[in-house]
Design a protein around this motif. Structure first.
Motif, PDB file in Angstrom:
ATOM      1  N   ALA A 156       0.842  -1.195   0.000  1.00 46.35           N
ATOM      2  CA  ALA A 156       0.000   0.000   0.000  1.00 46.35           C
ATOM      3  C   ALA A 156       0.874   1.241   0.000  1.00 46.35           C
ATOM      4  O   ALA A 156       0.365   2.343   0.109  1.00 46.35           O
ATOM      5  CB  ALA A 156      -0.900  -0.006   1.228  1.00 46.35           C
ATOM      6  N   SER A 157       2.190   1.075  -0.129  1.00 39.64           N
ATOM      7  CA  SER A 157       3.070   2.235   0.098  1.00 39.64           C
ATOM      8  C   SER A 157       4.464   1.994  -0.480  1.00 39.64           C
ATOM      9  O   SER A 157       4.995   0.879  -0.419  1.00 39.64           O
ATOM     10  CB  SER A 157       3.195   2.445   1.616  1.00 39.64           C
ATOM     11  N   CYS A 158       5.067   3.084  -1.007  1.00 41.89           N
ATOM     12  CA  CYS A 158       6.480   3.010  -1.341  1.00 41.89           C
ATOM     13  C   CYS A 158       7.216   2.551  -0.085  1.00 41.89           C
ATOM     14  O   CYS A 158       6.852   2.939   1.024  1.00 41.89           O
ATOM     15  CB  CYS A 158       7.010   4.382  -1.740  1.00 41.89           C
ATOM     16  N   HIS A 159       8.221   1.712  -0.264  1.00 43.61           N
ATOM     17  CA  HIS A 159       8.946   1.243   0.912  1.00 43.61           C
ATOM     18  C   HIS A 159      10.410   1.012   0.601  1.00 43.61           C
ATOM     19  O   HIS A 159      10.819   0.925  -0.562  1.00 43.61           O
ATOM     20  CB  HIS A 159       8.294  -0.012   1.504  1.00 43.61           C
ATOM     21  N   LEU A 160      11.175   0.931   1.667  1.00 52.43           N
ATOM     22  CA  LEU A 160      12.603   0.635   1.604  1.00 52.43           C
ATOM     23  C   LEU A 160      12.837  -0.589   2.476  1.00 52.43           C
ATOM     24  O   LEU A 160      12.055  -0.850   3.396  1.00 52.43           O
ATOM     25  CB  LEU A 160      13.420   1.810   2.154  1.00 52.43           C
ATOM     26  N   ALA A 161      13.913  -1.327   2.216  1.00 55.76           N
ATOM     27  CA  ALA A 161      14.253  -2.426   3.124  1.00 55.76           C
ATOM     28  C   ALA A 161      15.613  -2.159   3.751  1.00 55.76           C
ATOM     29  O   ALA A 161      16.578  -1.825   3.060  1.00 55.76           O
ATOM     30  CB  ALA A 161      14.267  -3.760   2.408  1.00 55.76           C
ATOM     31  N   ILE A 162      15.641  -2.294   5.063  1.00 57.49           N
ATOM     32  CA  ILE A 162      16.910  -2.316   5.798  1.00 57.49           C
ATOM     33  C   ILE A 162      17.472  -3.729   5.648  1.00 57.49           C
ATOM     34  O   ILE A 162      16.755  -4.701   5.879  1.00 57.49           O
ATOM     35  CB  ILE A 162      16.652  -1.993   7.287  1.00 57.49           C
ATOM     36  N   GLY A 163      18.751  -3.821   5.226  1.00 57.29           N
ATOM     37  CA  GLY A 163      19.359  -5.152   5.150  1.00 57.29           C
ATOM     38  C   GLY A 163      19.677  -5.581   3.730  1.00 57.29           C
ATOM     39  O   GLY A 163      19.893  -4.745   2.849  1.00 57.29           O
ATOM     40  N   SER A 164      19.678  -6.894   3.525  1.00 60.45           N
ATOM     41  CA  SER A 164      20.214  -7.476   2.290  1.00 60.45           C
ATOM     42  C   SER A 164      19.406  -7.106   1.056  1.00 60.45           C
ATOM     43  O   SER A 164      18.196  -6.890   1.128  1.00 60.45           O
ATOM     44  CB  SER A 164      20.262  -8.996   2.423  1.00 60.45           C
ATOM     45  N   SER A 165      20.109  -7.079  -0.076  1.00 63.39           N
ATOM     46  CA  SER A 165      19.445  -6.842  -1.356  1.00 63.39           C
ATOM     47  C   SER A 165      19.256  -8.179  -2.077  1.00 63.39           C
ATOM     48  O   SER A 165      19.838  -9.199  -1.689  1.00 63.39           O
ATOM     49  CB  SER A 165      20.266  -5.885  -2.204  1.00 63.39           C
ATOM     50  N   TYR A 166      18.411  -8.146  -3.108  1.00 65.95           N
ATOM     51  CA  TYR A 166      18.143  -9.359  -3.888  1.00 65.95           C
ATOM     52  C   TYR A 166      19.103  -9.436  -5.066  1.00 65.95           C
ATOM     53  O   TYR A 166      19.185  -8.488  -5.861  1.00 65.95           O
ATOM     54  CB  TYR A 166      16.703  -9.338  -4.397  1.00 65.95           C
ATOM     55  N   ALA A 167      19.773 -10.575  -5.180  1.00 63.63           N
ATOM     56  CA  ALA A 167      20.758 -10.760  -6.256  1.00 63.63           C
ATOM     57  C   ALA A 167      20.116 -10.577  -7.633  1.00 63.63           C
ATOM     58  O   ALA A 167      20.758 -10.106  -8.572  1.00 63.63           O
ATOM     59  CB  ALA A 167      21.400 -12.138  -6.134  1.00 63.63           C
ATOM     60  N   PHE A 168      18.801 -10.928  -7.734  1.00 64.71           N
ATOM     61  CA  PHE A 168      18.157 -10.816  -9.051  1.00 64.71           C
ATOM     62  C   PHE A 168      17.875  -9.367  -9.440  1.00 64.71           C
ATOM     63  O   PHE A 168      17.423  -9.108 -10.544  1.00 64.71           O
ATOM     64  CB  PHE A 168      16.879 -11.665  -9.104  1.00 64.71           C
ATOM     65  N   ASN A 169      18.136  -8.431  -8.529  1.00 62.38           N
ATOM     66  CA  ASN A 169      17.975  -7.016  -8.874  1.00 62.38           C
ATOM     67  C   ASN A 169      19.223  -6.444  -9.553  1.00 62.38           C
ATOM     68  O   ASN A 169      19.354  -5.229  -9.714  1.00 62.38           O
ATOM     69  CB  ASN A 169      17.623  -6.176  -7.629  1.00 62.38           C
ATOM     70  N   LEU A 170      20.151  -7.327  -9.917  1.00 58.80           N
ATOM     71  CA  LEU A 170      21.358  -6.889 -10.619  1.00 58.80           C
ATOM     72  C   LEU A 170      21.576  -7.796 -11.826  1.00 58.80           C
ATOM     73  O   LEU A 170      21.431  -9.026 -11.713  1.00 58.80           O
ATOM     74  CB  LEU A 170      22.572  -6.971  -9.677  1.00 58.80           C
ATOM     75  N   GLU A 171      21.933  -7.215 -12.944  1.00 55.33           N
ATOM     76  CA  GLU A 171      22.224  -8.025 -14.142  1.00 55.33           C
ATOM     77  C   GLU A 171      23.299  -9.061 -13.814  1.00 55.33           C
ATOM     78  O   GLU A 171      24.383  -8.691 -13.352  1.00 55.33           O
ATOM     79  CB  GLU A 171      22.733  -7.151 -15.284  1.00 55.33           C
ATOM     80  N   GLY A 172      23.001 -10.331 -14.047  1.00 56.04           N
ATOM     81  CA  GLY A 172      23.973 -11.399 -13.769  1.00 56.04           C
ATOM     82  C   GLY A 172      24.132 -11.714 -12.295  1.00 56.04           C
ATOM     83  O   GLY A 172      24.923 -12.583 -11.918  1.00 56.04           O
ATOM     84  N   GLY A 173      23.373 -11.039 -11.440  1.00 54.80           N
ATOM     85  CA  GLY A 173      23.550 -11.183  -9.994  1.00 54.80           C
ATOM     86  C   GLY A 173      23.249 -12.575  -9.451  1.00 54.80           C
ATOM     87  O   GLY A 173      23.876 -13.039  -8.495  1.00 54.80           O
ATOM     88  N   LYS A 174      22.285 -13.260 -10.077  1.00 53.92           N
ATOM     89  CA  LYS A 174      21.874 -14.574  -9.570  1.00 53.92           C
ATOM     90  C   LYS A 174      23.029 -15.569  -9.525  1.00 53.92           C
ATOM     91  O   LYS A 174      23.021 -16.496  -8.726  1.00 53.92           O
ATOM     92  CB  LYS A 174      20.773 -15.153 -10.452  1.00 53.92           C
ATOM     93  N   THR A 175      24.003 -15.397 -10.394  1.00 53.02           N
ATOM     94  CA  THR A 175      25.107 -16.366 -10.433  1.00 53.02           C
ATOM     95  C   THR A 175      26.398 -15.786  -9.871  1.00 53.02           C
ATOM     96  O   THR A 175      27.454 -16.404  -9.957  1.00 53.02           O
ATOM     97  CB  THR A 175      25.346 -16.853 -11.878  1.00 53.02           C
ATOM     98  N   MET A 176      26.320 -14.566  -9.281  1.00 56.86           N
ATOM     99  CA  MET A 176      27.524 -13.958  -8.707  1.00 56.86           C
ATOM    100  C   MET A 176      27.798 -14.486  -7.303  1.00 56.86           C
ATOM    101  O   MET A 176      26.883 -14.865  -6.582  1.00 56.86           O
ATOM    102  CB  MET A 176      27.356 -12.431  -8.613  1.00 56.86           C
ATOM    103  N   SER A 177      29.073 -14.475  -6.913  1.00 60.91           N
ATOM    104  CA  SER A 177      29.450 -14.804  -5.540  1.00 60.91           C
ATOM    105  C   SER A 177      29.100 -13.610  -4.646  1.00 60.91           C
ATOM    106  O   SER A 177      28.812 -12.506  -5.135  1.00 60.91           O
ATOM    107  CB  SER A 177      30.945 -15.074  -5.458  1.00 60.91           C
ATOM    108  N   GLU A 178      29.148 -13.833  -3.332  1.00 60.49           N
ATOM    109  CA  GLU A 178      28.879 -12.726  -2.397  1.00 60.49           C
ATOM    110  C   GLU A 178      29.848 -11.576  -2.632  1.00 60.49           C
ATOM    111  O   GLU A 178      29.471 -10.402  -2.557  1.00 60.49           O
ATOM    112  CB  GLU A 178      28.999 -13.224  -0.952  1.00 60.49           C
ATOM    113  N   GLU A 179      31.106 -11.923  -2.925  1.00 61.07           N
ATOM    114  CA  GLU A 179      32.131 -10.898  -3.140  1.00 61.07           C
ATOM    115  C   GLU A 179      31.823 -10.074  -4.391  1.00 61.07           C
ATOM    116  O   GLU A 179      31.945  -8.852  -4.394  1.00 61.07           O
ATOM    117  CB  GLU A 179      33.523 -11.541  -3.265  1.00 61.07           C
ATOM    118  N   GLU A 180      31.411 -10.769  -5.451  1.00 60.89           N
ATOM    119  CA  GLU A 180      31.092 -10.052  -6.691  1.00 60.89           C
ATOM    120  C   GLU A 180      29.893  -9.131  -6.491  1.00 60.89           C
ATOM    121  O   GLU A 180      29.890  -7.990  -6.964  1.00 60.89           O
ATOM    122  CB  GLU A 180      30.801 -11.055  -7.812  1.00 60.89           C
TER     123      GLU A 180
END
Lengths: 409, 409
Positions: A342-366
């Motif tokens: 019901a509202s614009c929101h932000l999340a404190i904490g981790s991001s989703y790997a799928f929100n980055l191109e190629g992120g799903k297969t990246m290591s934590e370091e990448e």
């Protein structure tokens, strides 16, 4: 007009077919409070009918949870949930689907020592890190739906007669999840298409920054190069679609970890770990929360932000127009699954790997090298309002209006 | 006269203090149907009050279980419960206590393909072998109590009005477990002492054989050298006492695996794996079941006996006088936890290592060498009656009367 049974049936069908999208031969893990047994049984039935090989139900009991917080010794909160972590990680690796039925009482842990709650959340977050990583890269299908417990309904409709509260919350849930429609599956396919069109449009813009302006909020969020706007309709590693939240109205992406500057004020209470945090303000410098105040739940907020280093940064920025159906219902659900939609929101904490191109297969370091935040927690909070204006700033400095007065420009 | 709440409270207290005998710092694992939540919550509270570090509740749901049997594909019943087996084995190694609340509907799996049930029981038995071995050598504390589900109560009191069935079963349970007494804990200490005196007396005899004679029964059971008569009051590896069944009225030992000859007829229905086996007769040669017939549940009996090689042999012989309180109630409970304590009984399957001198620390091979049976199953069935005469035969051939007309001689 559909009967309660019709709507409940539709709801279970949506959970199995749209949310988890259970496939033949798959294991489905259902987590739910024992009060939700009627709904759980419908879900189990539909999952087997969809071809599930095994449906594992993990029933929880809020009274048992509270007894532990009230009576167990301190050491109890230092024991990691090793068995669950191992089992869930293995099941995720075996392509199981996970369905959580949320029915939490916003006041469940009211009065409990915040140290105990934080200690337990940290231990849990650490133990479940691998599972969370799988979840946040959409390795497997996962979804969350809600069930109206009497305690929750009483918080949402305090003015209603006691015997009508649960029915009112059911109606609100059925409406929000489109279970009151004749063809809810068709309605969801259409809805996901609409959200996808909005994501596609934002993705074509490749904004460098977003600027949020509203009373109490003046925040600039830089976006990583290669960020992807997504909606809750996802595709897992096997290529199976699923929807992570039912309901969902958001399109969202990841902020650049160190690229958040300014301040933001919450516009709805946040129910976190059995306590309420309300009317709070966060100030950011280079992405890090450097100051925070809450008129209610300051201690709880402090413990959320202090969970680990990553919980001092943001992991998600999500856009929801003020005239979205859940917002228009004017119901404060006091549960993030609904209020965030019901509202614009932000999340404190981790991001989703799928929100980055190629992120799903990246290591934590990448992922970190690309400015993606990592944490054992991920907690959404609401900051949208009818006064919200959002501006997109392109890499060549052009400014474009995205939201005007709380809605898409 | 105690109120229902008083008696329920006593019952939970007995489960925690006498059954599991929860110790400070210990983990308690409670397994129960969701319908038993009220009792479970009382148990959780009392366990924490006794100093438990963590109480893990595994809620089950019979409707979910039945849905699986009716709707899951065949392969579903070939998946071992690996996660549970690993978790329970580890918890047992960490000295956790295990409390099971039984509330099974005797007809739960009526009409289900017996292959599915047997397949699932075999897979479960194999996966849980290590845990079972720990349990059968009293490594950790474990106990079972009962909860009156409506389906069960309806089977026990079919003539009573529907709304009174559960209350009648509660009364019968409370009476059988002494929860209707003012000092149930004191009553249990006294009761265990009485059973222990009877075990001591039998142990002093060191019989070579027992002979059972009753209509339909003419059975000789040789006992291993070094056999021990025990009662349900046990001592775990840590030296903590516990009582494995509440209620309990039996004294029992292990037969010599190959030393059983003759035939035995059941005197009460056996509820096994959600089905009833009734009016059955087993014939033994050199310990092995060489023939069996059942007027009801022949297929189910065949699958029980065919579970593995060890399920063709006996693992327990237990003496319960006909004038024991549960027997005198004249209630057929259709649940082994109660019916076995109203009747002399035998168990098909594995024997208890603690029924042999030094057995608790023997390897599987050593136990086998002493004539102790091993199996993935252990199922008690009732063969006592007011016509039962039992004779003890000493190593020098002397015959002594143990039971006359169903009671201690």
């Amino acid at each position: 007009m559909l009967s309660f049974e019709d709507k409940l049936n539709n709801y279970a069908e949506l959970a199995v077919k749209i949310g988890a999208n259970v496939q033949p031969g798959q294991t489905l893990v259902v987590s739910a409070a024992i009060d939700a047994a009627e709904l759980v049984r419908l879900i189990v039935k539909k999952a087997y009918e969809a071809g599930a090989n095994f449906v594992k139900v993990n029933y929880t009991d809020e009274v048992v949870t509270r007894l532990r917080y009230d009576l167990a010794p301190e050491e109890s909160f230092l024991v990691p949930p090793t068995a669950q972590a191992r089992e869930w990680t293995e099941l995720a690796e075996q392509n199981a689907a996970f369905l959580t039925v949320i029915s939490s009482n916003p006041d469940l842990l009211k009065g409990v020592s915040p140290e105990r709650i934080a200690s337990n959340q940290r231990i849990f977050g650490q133990a479940m890190a691998k599972y969370r990583q799988y979840q946040q890269s959409d390795k497997m299908s996962w979804t969350g739906i809600a069930f109206p417990s009497p305690d929750w309904a009483a918080k949402v409709f305090p003015e209603a007669p006691k015997e009508e509260q649960v029915a009112k919350l059911w109606d609100a849930i059925f409406h929000a999840v489109r279970a009151d429609q004749e063809d809810p599956i068709g309605a969801w396919h259409k809805h996901i298409d609409t959200l996808q069109a909005k994501s596609d449009e934002l993705n074509s813009k490749k904004y460098q920054k977003l600027h949020f302006a509203a009373p109490g909020t003046d925040l600039t969020i830089e976006l990583p190069v290669g960020h992807i706007w997504a909606q809750a309709g996802s595709v897992n590693e096997q290529g199976t679609t699923f929807v992570a939240n039912i309901p969902t109205e958001e399109v969202f992406t990841a902020p650049l970890k160190n690229g958040v500057t300014g301040y933001v004020s919450s516009t709805k209470p946040l129910s976190y770990g059995g306590n309420i945090i309300d009317r709070f303000k966060l100030t950011f410098e280079n992405g890090r929360i450097v100051n925070f105040t809450a008129e209610e739940g300051q201690d709880t907020l402090a413990r959320l932000i202090g969970m680990d280093e990553g919980s001092h940064y943001l992991g998600e920025v999500a856009l929801v127009p003020f005239h979205s159906p859940i917002s228009q219902s004017n119901i404060l659900f006091l549960t993030t699954l609904f209020d965030e939609n019901a509202s614009c929101h932000l999340a404190i904490g981790s991001s989703y790997a799928f929100n980055l191109e190629g992120g799903k297969t990246m290591s934590e370091e990448e992922l970190a090298a690309h400015g993606m935040n990592a944490s054992i927690t991920h907690v959404d909070f609401m900051f949208g309002s009818p006064e919200m204006n959002i501006t997109g700033i392109t890499h060549d400095g052009k400014e474009e209006s995205i939201f005007v007065n709380g809605n898409w420009a």
